[in-house]
Design an enzyme around this catalytic site. Structure first.
Site, PDB file in Angstrom:
ATOM      1  N   THR A  58       1.610   1.077   0.682  1.00  0.00           N
ATOM      2  CA  THR A  58       2.803   0.387   1.166  1.00  0.00           C
ATOM      3  C   THR A  58       2.671   0.106   2.660  1.00  0.00           C
ATOM      4  O   THR A  58       2.350   1.007   3.436  1.00  0.00           O
ATOM      5  CB  THR A  58       4.046   1.260   0.881  1.00  0.00           C
ATOM      6  OG1 THR A  58       4.264   1.236  -0.520  1.00  0.00           O
ATOM      7  CG2 THR A  58       5.290   0.745   1.602  1.00  0.00           C
TER       8      THR A  58
ATOM      9  N   TYR B 275       9.176   8.509  -7.752  1.00  0.00           N
ATOM     10  CA  TYR B 275      10.002   7.308  -7.927  1.00  0.00           C
ATOM     11  C   TYR B 275      10.537   7.227  -9.366  1.00  0.00           C
ATOM     12  O   TYR B 275      10.393   8.163 -10.141  1.00  0.00           O
ATOM     13  CB  TYR B 275       9.207   6.066  -7.495  1.00  0.00           C
ATOM     14  CG  TYR B 275       8.818   6.154  -6.026  1.00  0.00           C
ATOM     15  CD1 TYR B 275       9.810   6.250  -5.035  1.00  0.00           C
ATOM     16  CD2 TYR B 275       7.492   6.222  -5.622  1.00  0.00           C
ATOM     17  CE1 TYR B 275       9.471   6.375  -3.692  1.00  0.00           C
ATOM     18  CE2 TYR B 275       7.151   6.351  -4.274  1.00  0.00           C
ATOM     19  CZ  TYR B 275       8.148   6.430  -3.315  1.00  0.00           C
ATOM     20  OH  TYR B 275       7.825   6.566  -1.982  1.00  0.00           O
TER      21      TYR B 275
ATOM     22  N   ASN C 255       9.260  13.815  -2.725  1.00  0.00           N
ATOM     23  CA  ASN C 255      10.603  13.432  -3.205  1.00  0.00           C
ATOM     24  C   ASN C 255      10.987  14.170  -4.487  1.00  0.00           C
ATOM     25  O   ASN C 255      11.769  13.654  -5.284  1.00  0.00           O
ATOM     26  CB  ASN C 255      10.689  11.926  -3.488  1.00  0.00           C
ATOM     27  CG  ASN C 255      10.561  11.075  -2.251  1.00  0.00           C
ATOM     28  OD1 ASN C 255      11.075  11.448  -1.191  1.00  0.00           O
ATOM     29  ND2 ASN C 255       9.888   9.948  -2.362  1.00  0.00           N
TER      30      ASN C 255
HETATM   31  C1  FNR Z   1       0.435   5.589   0.258  1.00  0.00           C
HETATM   32  N1  FNR Z   1       0.326   5.916  -1.084  1.00  0.00           N
HETATM   33  C2  FNR Z   1       0.934   5.117  -2.029  1.00  0.00           C
HETATM   34  N2  FNR Z   1       0.849   5.416  -3.347  1.00  0.00           N
HETATM   35  C3  FNR Z   1       1.360   4.593  -4.288  1.00  0.00           C
HETATM   36  O1  FNR Z   1       1.236   4.876  -5.475  1.00  0.00           O
HETATM   37  N3  FNR Z   1       1.983   3.434  -3.914  1.00  0.00           N
HETATM   38  C4  FNR Z   1       2.146   3.080  -2.626  1.00  0.00           C
HETATM   39  O2  FNR Z   1       2.690   2.014  -2.337  1.00  0.00           O
HETATM   40  C5  FNR Z   1       1.636   3.963  -1.636  1.00  0.00           C
HETATM   41  N4  FNR Z   1       1.803   3.694  -0.312  1.00  0.00           N
HETATM   42  C6  FNR Z   1       1.193   4.467   0.636  1.00  0.00           C
HETATM   43  C7  FNR Z   1       1.283   4.102   1.978  1.00  0.00           C
HETATM   44  C8  FNR Z   1       0.620   4.838   2.941  1.00  0.00           C
HETATM   45  C9  FNR Z   1       0.704   4.412   4.368  1.00  0.00           C
HETATM   46  C10 FNR Z   1      -0.147   5.956   2.564  1.00  0.00           C
HETATM   47  C11 FNR Z   1      -0.919   6.742   3.590  1.00  0.00           C
HETATM   48  C12 FNR Z   1      -0.231   6.325   1.249  1.00  0.00           C
HETATM   49  C13 FNR Z   1      -0.599   6.985  -1.518  1.00  0.00           C
HETATM   50  C14 FNR Z   1      -2.044   6.470  -1.586  1.00  0.00           C
HETATM   51  O3  FNR Z   1      -2.187   5.538  -2.650  1.00  0.00           O
HETATM   52  C15 FNR Z   1      -3.085   7.597  -1.806  1.00  0.00           C
HETATM   53  O4  FNR Z   1      -2.786   8.295  -2.986  1.00  0.00           O
HETATM   54  C16 FNR Z   1      -3.107   8.566  -0.640  1.00  0.00           C
HETATM   55  O5  FNR Z   1      -3.148   7.894   0.597  1.00  0.00           O
HETATM   56  C17 FNR Z   1      -4.305   9.517  -0.723  1.00  0.00           C
HETATM   57  O6  FNR Z   1      -5.528   8.834  -0.614  1.00  0.00           O
HETATM   58  P1  FNR Z   1      -6.381   8.842   0.775  1.00  0.00           P
HETATM   59  O7  FNR Z   1      -5.580   8.116   1.781  1.00  0.00           O
HETATM   60  O8  FNR Z   1      -6.557  10.284   1.165  1.00  0.00           O
HETATM   61  O9  FNR Z   1      -7.681   8.180   0.425  1.00  0.00           O
HETATM   62  C1  8K6 Z   2       5.236   4.394  -1.122  1.00  0.00           C
HETATM   63  C2  8K6 Z   2       5.726   5.125  -0.007  1.00  0.00           C
HETATM   64  C3  8K6 Z   2       6.188   4.292   1.115  1.00  0.00           C
HETATM   65  C4  8K6 Z   2       5.897   4.909   2.380  1.00  0.00           C
HETATM   66  C5  8K6 Z   2       4.736   5.756   2.229  1.00  0.00           C
HETATM   67  C6  8K6 Z   2       4.324   6.317   3.519  1.00  0.00           C
HETATM   68  C7  8K6 Z   2       3.507   7.502   3.247  1.00  0.00           C
HETATM   69  C8  8K6 Z   2       3.071   8.124   4.508  1.00  0.00           C
HETATM   70  C9  8K6 Z   2       2.551   9.462   4.281  1.00  0.00           C
HETATM   71  C10 8K6 Z   2       3.593  10.397   3.747  1.00  0.00           C
HETATM   72  C11 8K6 Z   2       2.959  11.653   3.344  1.00  0.00           C
HETATM   73  C12 8K6 Z   2       3.782  12.435   2.400  1.00  0.00           C
HETATM   74  C13 8K6 Z   2       2.896  13.295   1.606  1.00  0.00           C
HETATM   75  C14 8K6 Z   2       3.538  14.534   1.243  1.00  0.00           C
HETATM   76  C15 8K6 Z   2       2.496  15.541   0.970  1.00  0.00           C
HETATM   77  C16 8K6 Z   2       3.126  16.877   0.802  1.00  0.00           C
HETATM   78  C17 8K6 Z   2       2.104  17.924   0.665  1.00  0.00           C
HETATM   79  C18 8K6 Z   2       2.734  19.251   0.461  1.00  0.00           C
END
Ligand code: FNR
Ligand code: 8K6
Length: 350
Positions: free
Chosen positions: A27, A182, A237
């Protein structure tokens, strides 16, 4: 050392991938105010065409699915046209792309869809999440409305329409977002699903909404173009509950019967262990699912390659390193250093 990542991989008779590296759904909150993808987004995805498959950032299926600013949609003609520009850019560069279909359920906020006149937040049960919208802390999460059976039928229909719209926009398929706390995931966990009707209480009932969405989309666009992302381990969440295990023990074999393009784990770090799953989410799913599995979560090309060699999963999704390195695949193939990801990179599309 990472040679297995560069093998071709046939998902099925329809789709074959040129390598085993997927771009994870990410995202970015960069769509315009009508939730239409921009030219910058088309360029961003186009630059990543060397991935075996790109999974798009999560795309909302209808207005009340929105929980973050400027997340793109796939429910108006202009949004479909915008995505066509994106899919053309990816295809011109030899890539493939799936749309990730999303409804945030109880993590939605009416601020984002106030022009529709609806103030309702839709969820399985009237159980809210603590906290507020990231980067918009004044928007605290509301207590959602428990959806009626009629509203559930409409949601299923809206998911399948969004899948048809995705194909219309030129996507190669869809990944249903059933992960990360979600809407679909909210039905699958006891923390958020307190229903006692045919959508709650038992593993079969709690899996019903997910399977109805899968079946409706398969009927519309085919199982070869349909994939699903799930988070058996609650971590985002959502509060975990040991009874959730039985739900996934039922759901995952049911998914196997559907012969989907792939099943994808939703997690940020695959090293996380869950007591009620007996260890890692990926190991748990692998033990009861024998079809194509996508692993993800804090892997490097080297650790991901080893996990595939060790038969932990079949395809590797890469998230944050792909934000930092549009040419991630080429760099790994050529043995070049990677740019390290940092959160500040989220403010622009490179
Ligand atoms: C995500 N992730 C995520 N997952 C998903 O199913 N839909 C989404 O839109 C998003 N958006 C999203 C935004 C950002 C900024 C991050 C960092 C992560 C989770 C992502 O798909 C993935 O599972 C994690 O980032 C872990 O993989 P990496 O980053 O360690 O390779
Ligand atoms: C689809 C999500 C929209 C915004 C995503 C931004 C995600 C940024 C990273 C958030 C990390 C949360 C991961 C929580 C990990 C908990 C481990 C105990």
């Amino acid at each position: 050392m990472t040679a297995n990542l560069f093998q071709t991989y046939a998902l099925n008779k329809t789709l074959s991938l040129k390598n085993r590296i997927l771009m994870a759904p990410l995202t970015r909150c960069m769509a315009d105010d009508e939730l239409i993808p921009t030219q910058d987004m088309a360029d961003y995805y186009g630059r990543r065409g060397e991935a075996g498959l790109i999974i798009s950032e999560a795309v909302i299926i209808r207005p009340d699915g929105q929980g973050y600013p400027n997340t793109p949609g796939l429910f108006t003609p202009a949004q479909i046209d915008g995505w066509r520009t994106v899919t053309n850019a990816v295809h011109q560069n030899g890539g493939k792309i799936f749309a990730q279909l999303w409804h945030t359920g109880r993590v939605a906020h009416p601020h984002f869809y106030q022009t529709t006149g609806s103030q309702d937040v839709m969820a399985p049960s009237a159980v809210g999440v603590e906290g507020s919208v990231p980067r918009m802390r004044e928007l605290t999460y509301q207590i959602p409305k428990a959806v009626s059976v009629e509203e559930i039928a409409q949601l299923v229909s809206d998911y399948s329409q969004a899948a048809a719209n995705a194909i219309d926009a030129g996507f190669d398929g869809v990944e249903i977002h059933g992960a990360n706390g979600y809407l679909i995931d909210q039905f699958l966990h006891h923390d958020s699903n307190r229903r006692s009707d045919q959508y709650g209480l038992t593993p079969e009932n709690m899996s019903r909404f997910a399977l109805e969405v899968v079946d409706a989309i398969v009927a519309r666009i085919g199982n070869d173009r349909t994939a699903l992302r799930v988070s058996p381990g609650a971590y985002f969440n959502m509060a975990g509950d040991s009874r959730d295990r039985d739900v996934f023990d039922y759901l995952i074999p049911e998914l196997e019967k559907r012969d989907l393009a792939f099943l994808h784990i939703g997690i940020f770090d695959d090293a996380m262990e869950f007591d009620y799953l007996g260890g890692r989410a990926s190991s748990y799913v692998r033990s009861i699912y024998s079809k194509t599995l996508v692993g993800v979560g804090s892997f490097t090309a080297e650790t991901g390659s080893k996990a595939i060699a060790d038969d932990k999963f079949d395809l590797l999704a890469i998230g944050r390193p792909f934000i930092a390195n549009p040419d991630y695949v080429e760099r790994v193939r050529d043995g070049k250093d990677l740019v390290e990801y940092s959160d500040e990179m989220l403010t622009s599309l490179i």
